[in-house]
Design a protein around this motif. Structure first.
Motif, short mmCIF file in Angstrom:
data_model
loop_
_atom_site.label_atom_id
_atom_site.label_comp_id
_atom_site.label_asym_id
_atom_site.label_seq_id
_atom_site.Cartn_x
_atom_site.Cartn_y
_atom_site.Cartn_z
N LEU A 138 0.91 -1.15 -0.09
CA LEU A 138 -0.08 0.04 0.03
C LEU A 138 0.74 1.10 -0.16
N ASP A 139 0.66 2.07 -0.94
CA ASP A 139 1.37 3.21 -0.98
C ASP A 139 0.68 4.41 -0.09
N SER A 140 1.59 4.69 0.88
CA SER A 140 0.79 5.65 1.93
C SER A 140 0.65 7.03 1.30
N ASP A 141 1.41 7.39 0.49
CA ASP A 141 0.96 8.87 -0.31
C ASP A 141 -0.21 8.81 -1.09
N THR A 142 -0.71 7.90 -1.91
CA THR A 142 -1.70 7.68 -2.62
C THR A 142 -2.86 6.91 -2.28
N GLY A 143 -2.43 6.07 -1.21
CA GLY A 143 -3.40 5.10 -0.85
C GLY A 143 -3.99 3.98 -1.67
N MET A 144 -3.01 3.93 -2.67
CA MET A 144 -3.26 2.88 -3.74
C MET A 144 -2.11 1.79 -3.77
N TYR A 145 -2.58 0.53 -4.17
CA TYR A 145 -1.79 -0.68 -4.06
C TYR A 145 -0.81 -0.58 -5.09
N LYS A 146 0.53 -0.88 -5.09
CA LYS A 146 1.52 -0.85 -5.88
C LYS A 146 2.22 -2.30 -6.14
N ALA A 147 2.68 -2.61 -7.21
CA ALA A 147 3.39 -3.69 -7.45
C ALA A 147 4.80 -3.61 -7.29
N GLY A 148 5.63 -4.28 -6.87
CA GLY A 148 7.20 -4.20 -6.82
C GLY A 148 7.68 -5.36 -7.15
N THR A 149 8.94 -5.42 -7.30
CA THR A 149 9.91 -6.66 -7.63
C THR A 149 11.33 -6.41 -6.95
N ASN A 150 12.11 -7.50 -6.61
CA ASN A 150 13.46 -7.23 -6.12
C ASN A 150 14.50 -7.24 -6.91
N THR A 151 14.05 -7.20 -8.51
CA THR A 151 15.10 -7.49 -9.27
C THR A 151 15.90 -6.08 -9.69
#
Length: 151
Positions: A138-151
């Motif tokens: 959850l992005d605290s700035d926008t309140g939207m979920y975001k996807a991330g990766t470790n690469t």
């Protein structure tokens, strides 16, 4: 002849009792060792018993339901009643864990015994370690979920 024997002979040729000073008596512990053991472990044991007694007393005093927080006495009685089931499952789990340990150690020795196997295994392991993983946060700035990766 050990080094300790030589030291005893050199320093205690005429005084035999002092040569054995500090040795543990046969069949028991010294009083100092018992006091040290008690000083180390009795406070922890006492604290554990106090917590268990408070737990039992407070769950009885406030009438807390068993499904929320079971009393220690109920836990112990349930454990005793189902001991055969617990013992059987525990023994099966232990035997499977030990079997897996033996198989794993055997494979490791087999793999490292051969340079070719070792190279092949490490190449495959490094490949799995670099496999990307994805996460959602959850992005605290926008309140939207975001996807991330470790690469």
């Amino acid at each position: 002849m050990t080094e300790r024997d030589d030291i005893i002979r050199e320093s205690h040729e005429t005084d035999v009792p002092s040569a054995f000073e500090g040795d543990v008596p046969v069949g028991g512990r010294t009083p100092a060792a018992i006091r040290e053991f008690g000083g180390k472990y009795l406070p922890a044991l006492f604290s554990f018993l106090v917590v268990i007694l408070l737990w039992e007393g407070l769950t009885r005093l406030f009438g807390i339901e068993t499904f929320v927080l079971p009393k220690p006495s109920e836990i112990i009685s349930s454990f005793v009643e189902t001991w055969d089931v617990v013992w059987g499952a525990g023994f099966k789990t232990l035997s499977e864990a030990l079997g897996g340990f033996v198989i794993g150690v055997s494979l490791v020795f087999d793999i490292f015994d051969s340079a070719i196997n070792s190279t092949l295994v490490f190449q495959n392991l490094s490949g799995t370690a670099s496999t990307p993983t994805y996460s959602f946060s959850l992005d605290s700035d926008t309140g939207m979920y975001k996807a991330g990766t470790n690469t």
